[in-house]
Design a protein around this motif. Structure first.
Motif, PDB file in Angstrom:
ATOM      1  N   GLU A  52      -7.595  11.251  32.483  1.00  0.00           N
ATOM      2  CA  GLU A  52      -8.424  12.449  32.444  1.00  0.00           C
ATOM      3  C   GLU A  52      -9.600  12.311  33.420  1.00  0.00           C
ATOM      4  N   PRO A  53      -9.961  13.393  34.165  1.00  0.00           N
ATOM      5  CA  PRO A  53     -11.182  13.352  34.985  1.00  0.00           C
ATOM      6  C   PRO A  53     -12.391  13.117  34.099  1.00  0.00           C
ATOM      7  N   ARG A 106      -5.586  17.388  42.397  1.00  0.00           N
ATOM      8  CA  ARG A 106      -4.165  17.368  42.715  1.00  0.00           C
ATOM      9  C   ARG A 106      -3.896  17.852  44.139  1.00  0.00           C
ATOM     10  N   ASP A 107      -4.543  18.961  44.495  1.00  0.00           N
ATOM     11  CA  ASP A 107      -4.277  19.546  45.810  1.00  0.00           C
ATOM     12  C   ASP A 107      -5.101  18.885  46.921  1.00  0.00           C
ATOM     13  N   GLY A 108      -6.194  18.222  46.558  1.00  0.00           N
ATOM     14  CA  GLY A 108      -7.073  17.630  47.578  1.00  0.00           C
ATOM     15  C   GLY A 108      -7.734  18.678  48.446  1.00  0.00           C
ATOM     16  N   PRO A 155     -13.422  13.124  49.194  1.00  0.00           N
ATOM     17  CA  PRO A 155     -12.245  12.497  49.809  1.00  0.00           C
ATOM     18  C   PRO A 155     -12.288  10.983  49.696  1.00  0.00           C
ATOM     19  N   GLY A 156     -11.079  10.386  49.436  1.00  0.00           N
ATOM     20  CA  GLY A 156     -10.887   8.949  49.494  1.00  0.00           C
ATOM     21  C   GLY A 156      -9.900   8.622  50.593  1.00  0.00           C
ATOM     22  N   ARG A 157      -9.487   7.351  50.661  1.00  0.00           N
ATOM     23  CA  ARG A 157      -8.571   6.974  51.737  1.00  0.00           C
ATOM     24  C   ARG A 157      -7.173   7.568  51.538  1.00  0.00           C
ATOM     25  N   ASP A 158      -6.677   7.532  50.284  1.00  0.00           N
ATOM     26  CA  ASP A 158      -5.338   8.070  50.005  1.00  0.00           C
ATOM     27  C   ASP A 158      -5.392   9.332  49.165  1.00  0.00           C
ATOM     28  N   ALA A 159      -6.362   9.445  48.279  1.00  0.00           N
ATOM     29  CA  ALA A 159      -6.477  10.589  47.382  1.00  0.00           C
ATOM     30  C   ALA A 159      -7.941  10.799  47.050  1.00  0.00           C
TER      31      ALA A 159
END
Length: 816
Positions: free
Chosen positions: A60-61, A89-91, A128-132
């Motif tokens: 959960e967030p 989910r969508d970024g 933003p992160g590196r992958d998600a």
């Protein structure tokens, strides 16, 4: 929704200010500060930051920070969760409308009745992160209006900056630790003595196992088992939560070592620092399924490290460290200022303002290559101040210590300048002493001071005054107002004046402006140097300035030294002048004696020459009368004898007058009105053959001896009467600074070749007359000698018509 979400260029300045304002804040403070900026920019109702639930919790967030509405209300709002999950989910950003739902007490519902819940707009931007995405920043605005393109651009830029800031904070925490750890061997010993626990985390199920030492370190009751990731997350301090989550995700993503230090909030209410380190366990497919690691208490070592860090950060000198790639790994406050950037960690040193110093770069590379400390001084480009840089190699890179030496350099420069000025002043004094030694007269002394002293101090004038019998006398001056010199000459020394004060104190007196001595000379500034030579004289050397002047200590010392030099030089000059005056007086007396002897010889010669002829004639007449008494006419004999006696008497009188002109030093001149003198002398002449016409300008006054000047006029008139044919004219007028007296006759004139010869003694022209015609031949010679004694001139000219004009010029008493 068609407007771009990229950060607009106009937001760069806002982000720069944001970075400046958030420098030094912790992660939670940074999140709150960013939320405040977002809510203020959109005029929103509330703001939130949610952290991504995976992989460290139940999925959960998790709400980390909220502003505006109570966090409890926001956690129970389902529509918020849906928007947050969609953004993760969508970024991509999400903007949706919703109905504000707030819990109400039953009494409130009855009192308010049916109230329509307000509509709100929720805007969520992923971090933003590196992958998600690692989290979501969201704001709630009243109404259904959507944010403008500029507002959405700012939210996107703010999210990018916030993600980068949190990631850097995590990296900085891990990067700085080796420096603190290596700073003190006691820290390493304390770390070895710390009790270490173990843990095992099942990544797939979220179950977490701690052994007994680990539970003790974390302060967890073993009876609360089983434990999972939520149990662990609840222990992490809110400010350290983002950094720990990033470290966990980084280890899962890179399949590398997990190493993080954070504050643990124990269930019993205490808090301490713990260090966790772990590694991944993979399944047959190479996917991570477990993480096994250790945990230990680092509270004491952390306190020690923070103490060292604070000492370094707030030390008075700048301190920074770089790794082997020249990237900054630590800076204190002063070093951060010198580097000229807010957050220099991880940046290459030579990309910063320090890169403008080639000497520093070369010395740093030499120290790193040779592994020896190097020191140098450089002028830093940020503040243009000078720093002593000490470069010390360490195992992981290089440390730089910068001490501000600007003031020291200034003091050194001032000391060198003072020493140089002292040397120059000593050389100047030595040269001045030599010049004063060569000055033998008071005029020489004035010249030396004017050429060598006045320019050195920017002075305008000079006056050397002596005091004799209580009165002032000007011994010499240069470029000094004449009216002041006239006022000072032969004046009594005032009781209250700059001169008397300087003589009384026997020390130089520095008058900075005319207000210091309002009764003195009207000078802007001056230096009064007392000149004291015991047994000889007292006096002052006055050096004047044309503007107010402040005298430095160096000026006062130099002028005091000049005072003594001038005193001795003036003493020598006065002695020399006295001796020279005596010599000149002796020379003048000797010349007068020689002239007297010459005059006596001339008198004897002239007398023997001129008296011989009339005496011989008289003797011949008397002898002839004695031999022939019967043939002698007694009356005629007596008449001729008396004529010869008169001639002898005239010659004797003129010769005696010539002798007295050179020898009589007692005749005192007086003011003579020439017009009256001429009228008086002409009126006394009753037997002139020709009339005398006068053309006289009145008021022409000279200094002369009236009796001698009357003799000149008489001789000129006698000469004119002898040579005139019809008349004589006497003229008088002013000519420049002289009185011009002329006596003109209308006779034959004087040839140009004879115009000087006629002024010689006993000189006669062939055409003039015979000896028996009267005159001794001494009249013009007597006239010229008298005129010369009166500092005048006498010469003969030809008038415009005919005859001769004798012109006498004498200086006027008042040339004006």
């Amino acid at each position: 929704m068609n407007e771009p979400w990229a950060a607009a260029s106009e937001e760069d300045e806002r982000l720069r200010v944001l970075a400046l304002a958030s420098a030094g804040l912790g992660e939670i403070e940074v999140l709150k500060y960013a939320l405040d900026q977002a809510v203020a920019d959109l005029g929103a109702l509330s703001g939130m930051v949610h952290w991504s639930g995976a992989p460290a919790s139940s999925g959960e967030p998790r709400l980390v920070v909220a502003t505006g509405l109570p966090p409890a209300e926001l956690r129970e709002w389902g529509e918020i969760r849906e928007v947050i999950v969609q953004a993760l989910r969508d970024g991509a950003p999400v903007c949706a409308s919703a109905i504000l739902r707030v819990r109400r007490e039953k009494r409130d519902e009855k009192r308010d009745g049916a109230v329509t819940p307000p509509a709100v707009t929720m805007t969520a931007v992923p971090l933003p992160g590196r992958d998600a995405p690692i989290g979501v920043l969201s704001v709630l605005s009243l109404g259904s209006g959507r944010p403008t393109g500029r507002q959405r651009a700012f939210l996107a830029s703010l999210a990018d900056w916030l993600a980068l800031r949190l990631a850097r904070s995590s990296a900085d925490s891990d990067t700085r630790r080796p420096w603190w750890h290596a700073a003190d061997s006691h820290l390493r010993q304390a770390l070895k003595a710390t009790r270490i626990g173990s843990w095992d985390w099942n990544i797939l199920t979220g179950e977490l196992y701690w052994d007994e030492p680990a539970l003790t370190v974390l302060g967890i009751d073993p009876g609360t088992a089983p434990h999972n990731t939520d149990s662990w997350v609840s222990l992490i301090h809110p400010e350290d939560h983002p950094r720990v989550m990033i470290a966990t995700e980084e280890a899962l993503r890179t399949r590398g070592l997990y190493d993080v230090e954070y504050r643990a909030c124990r269930p019993d209410g205490t808090m301490g620092w713990v260090q966790e380190r772990g590694h991944l366990v993979f399944d047959d497919a190479g996917e991570p399924v477990r993480m096994i690691g250790t945990v230990w208490d680092t509270t004491e070592s952390r306190a020690a490290r923070e103490s060292v860090s604070r000492a370094l950060r707030y030390m008075s000198d700048a301190f920074l460290a770089v790794d082997r790639d020249w990237r900054v790994t630590f800076v204190n406050l002063d070093a951060e200022r010198l580097l000229g950037v807010i957050d220099p960690y991880g940046q290459v040193l030579w990309d910063l303002p320090a890169g403008k110093l080639p000497d520093l770069q070369a010395a740093s590379r030499r120290a790193a290559a040779e592994r020896v400390p190097v020191g140098l001084e450089v002028q830093w480009p940020i503040d243009q101040r000078w720093y002593q840089v000490r470069l010390v190699p360490v195992p992981d890179g290089l440390t730089l210590y910068l001490a501000d030496v600007t003031e020291k350099r200034l003091r050194d420069a001032e000391r060198e300048a003072a020493e140089r000025a002292a040397a120059e002043r000593a050389a100047w004094i030595q040269e001045l002493t030599r010049a004063f030694g060569d000055a033998v007269t008071a005029c020489d002394l004035v010249r030396v001071i004017a050429e060598r002293v006045l320019p050195s101090f920017g002075a305008a004038g000079l006056a050397i005054l002596t005091v004799d019998h209580g009165c002032l006398h000007v011994a010499g001056a240069f470029n000094y107002p004449p009216d002041i010199l006239r006022r000072l000459e032969n004046q009594p020394l005032p009781e209250r004046s700059a001169l008397s004060d300087a003589l009384r104190s026997r020390a130089p007196l520095f008058v900075t402006s005319k207000t210091d001595y309002p009764d003195g000379p009207d000078l802007d500034a001056s230096v009064i140097l007392p000149l004291l030579v015991p047994g000889q004289y007292t006096g002052c050397c006055v050096i004047s300035f044309d503007r107010p002047r402040r005298f430095s200590s160096e000026d006062r010392a130099a002028l005091t030294a000049v005072c003594g030099l001038v005193s001795q030089a003036l003493a020598r000059a006065r002695l020399y002048d006295m001796e020279r005056t005596r010599v000149q007086e002796l020379e003048r007396l000797q010349a007068w004696l020689r002239e007297s002897l010459d005059r006596e010889r001339r008198f004897t010669t002239d007398a023997s020459h001129e008296l011989r002829t009339p005496l011989a004639g008289l003797r011949a007449q008397l002898e002839e009368a004695q031999l022939h008494p019967d043939e002698t006419d007694l009356d005629e004999l007596l008449e001729h004898a008396l004529g010869d006696v008169d001639r002898l008497q005239d010659i004797t009188s003129d010769l005696l007058l010539l002798a007295r002109l050179g020898a009589d030093l007692s005749a005192a001149p007086e003011k003579v009105d020439l017009a009256r003198l001429v009228e008086t002398e002409v009126s006394r002449r009753g037997r002139d053959r020709h009339p005398v016409r006068l053309r006289l300008e009145p008021g022409v006054v000279i200094d002369a001896v009236p009796r001698q000047l009357g003799r000149v006029l008489t001789n000129l008139l006698d000469n004119a009467q002898r040579h005139a044919e019809h008349g004589v004219e006497v003229g008088l007028r002013r000519s420049g600074g002289s009185a011009e007296l002329s006596v003109t006759d209308d006779g034959l004139g004087v040839p140009e070749t004879e115009r000087e010869h006629i002024f010689e003694r006993f000189a006669r022209l062939d055409t003039a007359r015979s000896r028996g015609a009267g005159g001794t031949g001494l009249g013009l010679a007597i006239a010229r000698d008298i005129v010369r004694a009166h500092r005048g001139t006498l010469h003969v000219e030809c008038p415009p018509t005919s005859g001769a004009r004798f012109v006498l010029r004498l200086p006027l008493t008042d040339p004006g």
